[in-house]
Design a protein around this motif. Structure first.
Motif, PDB file in Angstrom:
ATOM      1  N   PRO A 169       0.802  -1.177   0.002  1.00 45.20           N
ATOM      2  CA  PRO A 169      -0.159  -0.069   0.175  1.00 45.20           C
ATOM      3  C   PRO A 169       0.862   1.216   0.106  1.00 45.20           C
ATOM      4  N   GLU A 170       0.403   2.283  -0.691  1.00 47.01           N
ATOM      5  CA  GLU A 170       1.243   3.555  -0.728  1.00 47.01           C
ATOM      6  C   GLU A 170       0.760   4.362   0.212  1.00 47.01           C
ATOM      7  N   THR A 171      -0.071   4.475   1.172  1.00 46.50           N
ATOM      8  CA  THR A 171      -0.131   5.202   2.437  1.00 46.50           C
ATOM      9  C   THR A 171      -0.840   4.281   3.512  1.00 46.50           C
ATOM     10  N   ARG A 172      -0.948   4.721   4.602  1.00 50.65           N
ATOM     11  CA  ARG A 172      -1.381   4.188   5.610  1.00 50.65           C
ATOM     12  C   ARG A 172      -2.629   3.833   5.711  1.00 50.65           C
ATOM     13  N   ARG A 192      -9.983   9.740  12.542  1.00 51.13           N
ATOM     14  CA  ARG A 192      -9.037  10.624  13.635  1.00 51.13           C
ATOM     15  C   ARG A 192      -8.430   9.909  14.671  1.00 51.13           C
ATOM     16  N   ARG A 193      -9.008   8.835  15.300  1.00 50.52           N
ATOM     17  CA  ARG A 193      -8.421   8.004  16.363  1.00 50.52           C
ATOM     18  C   ARG A 193      -7.301   7.229  15.773  1.00 50.52           C
ATOM     19  N   MET A 194      -7.389   6.789  14.555  1.00 49.73           N
ATOM     20  CA  MET A 194      -6.120   5.970  14.042  1.00 49.73           C
ATOM     21  C   MET A 194      -4.992   7.048  13.640  1.00 49.73           C
ATOM     22  N   GLY A 195      -5.326   8.155  13.288  1.00 52.86           N
ATOM     23  CA  GLY A 195      -4.238   9.039  12.925  1.00 52.86           C
ATOM     24  C   GLY A 195      -4.588   9.261  11.365  1.00 52.86           C
ATOM     25  N   LEU A 196      -5.387   8.666  10.819  1.00 49.10           N
ATOM     26  CA  LEU A 196      -5.387   8.759   9.282  1.00 49.10           C
ATOM     27  C   LEU A 196      -5.976  10.315   8.676  1.00 49.10           C
ATOM     28  N   ALA A 197      -6.401  10.996   9.706  1.00 48.98           N
ATOM     29  CA  ALA A 197      -6.807  12.471   9.612  1.00 48.98           C
ATOM     30  C   ALA A 197      -6.541  13.234  10.906  1.00 48.98           C
ATOM     31  N   PRO A 198      -6.408  14.664  10.499  1.00 49.61           N
ATOM     32  CA  PRO A 198      -6.056  15.412  11.764  1.00 49.61           C
ATOM     33  C   PRO A 198      -7.121  15.280  12.803  1.00 49.61           C
ATOM     34  N   PRO A 199      -6.843  15.333  14.078  1.00 50.38           N
ATOM     35  CA  PRO A 199      -7.617  15.068  15.196  1.00 50.38           C
ATOM     36  C   PRO A 199      -8.842  16.150  15.271  1.00 50.38           C
ATOM     37  N   ASP A 200      -8.739  17.076  14.691  1.00 50.53           N
ATOM     38  CA  ASP A 200      -9.695  18.152  14.786  1.00 50.53           C
ATOM     39  C   ASP A 200     -10.425  18.298  13.529  1.00 50.53           C
ATOM     40  N   ALA A 201     -10.209  17.345  12.655  1.00 44.70           N
ATOM     41  CA  ALA A 201     -10.953  17.346  11.444  1.00 44.70           C
ATOM     42  C   ALA A 201     -12.471  17.201  11.368  1.00 44.70           C
ATOM     43  N   ASP A 202     -12.941  17.895  10.679  1.00 45.07           N
ATOM     44  CA  ASP A 202     -14.632  17.727  10.587  1.00 45.07           C
ATOM     45  C   ASP A 202     -14.775  16.726   9.559  1.00 45.07           C
TER      46      ASP A 202
END
Length: 266
Positions: free
Chosen positions: A26-29, A184-194
């Motif tokens: 895979p190219e990304t997490r 967000r919990r896994m860190g795949l998106a910023p924690p404050d992302a809507d």
């Protein structure tokens, strides 16, 4: 490999077709997470539902569980989905009766108005449900999404589900409460992302053909392992099959506490 639960596919039992995805390198997490979900669950490509019933089903699913919304949808189709155009039938129906039929889904007065106004808009703009279906399947995806978002009561998640489950659009990763929390919990998106921020992050990082599957499988993972208040990792990393791919943002296993990722220290 388990069968796909009906609850995950936003209406009915006839959606999706088998699709084996390449899972190596895979190219990304985020892609690695989706690949891992593919080892745990089914692998399917989506599309093929009639657009207006799909829209109605997704409206009914808002702010409630599939256990509540699926019976409401089934009852609505049983009463109004016989011969003729469903949009025309619902637009002409008595709103109090529609509300009574969909009562199990909750917020039935509000949802009956949204459904009937959507039916009226479909008739006004497209003539009938069949023409609306063609627009969703064949129109420019951004134009379809924009038109759906113009409907009262239709937000990004509802629009994206229609694009995915009816239009069969690749690269669409609808974000419901499970996906929003887990990414967000896994860190795949910023924690404050809507929700829109999570969608953008996932659609940029997950290959087009894997987005629809990633959406449904992540929902199931949220139900089985990564719940809002009691994720499996509180029992130790061995309790979660994706522990080695997760940042556990907002989860303190030692203290046994869980907060929303946006409220964590990172």
């Amino acid at each position: 490999m388990p069968d796909e639960p009906v609850e995950n596919i936003s209406g009915g039992t006839d959606g999706g077709s088998e699709a084996r995805f390449a899972t190596g390198d895979p190219e990304t997490r985020a892609e690695a997470v989706v690949d891992a979900l593919g080892d745990i669950y089914w692998q399917k490509a989506y599309g093929g539902r009639d657009a207006f019933p799909c829209l109605v089903r997704t409206i009914l699913s808002q702010n409630t569980s599939d256990v509540a919304s699926q019976p409401a949808f089934d009852a609505l189709i049983e009463r109004y989905g016989g011969e003729g155009d469903l949009a025309a039938t619902l637009a002409a129906a008595d709103r109090d009766v529609v509300a009574e039929v969909i009562q199990p889904a909750g917020l039935y007065n509000q949802k009956s108005r949204v459904i009937q106004e959507a039916a009226e808009a479909v008739l006004a703009d497209f003539g009938d449900a069949a023409a609306f279906d063609s627009f969703v399947r064949e129109g420019d995806p951004e134009a379809v999404r924009e038109r759906l978002l113009e409907l009262r009561g239709v937000g990004p998640k509802t629009a994206d589900c229609v694009l995915l489950f009816s239009g069969g659009r690749g690269g669409v990763f609808p974000v419901d409460t499970h996906v929003h929390r887990i990414a967000r919990r896994m860190g795949l998106a910023p924690p404050d992302a809507d929700h829109e921020g999570v969608r953008a992050a996932l659609e940029a990082a997950v290959p087009t053909e894997k987005c629809g599957f990633g959406h449904t499988a992540m929902i199931q993972f949220g139900r089985e392992y990564c719940s809002a208040r009691n994720p499996s990792c509180l029992d130790g990393p061995e309790a979660c099959p994706l522990a080695d791919r997760c940042d556990r943002v907002g989860v303190d296993s030692g203290a046994g506490t869980v907060v929303d990722p946006a409220d964590s220290d990172g």
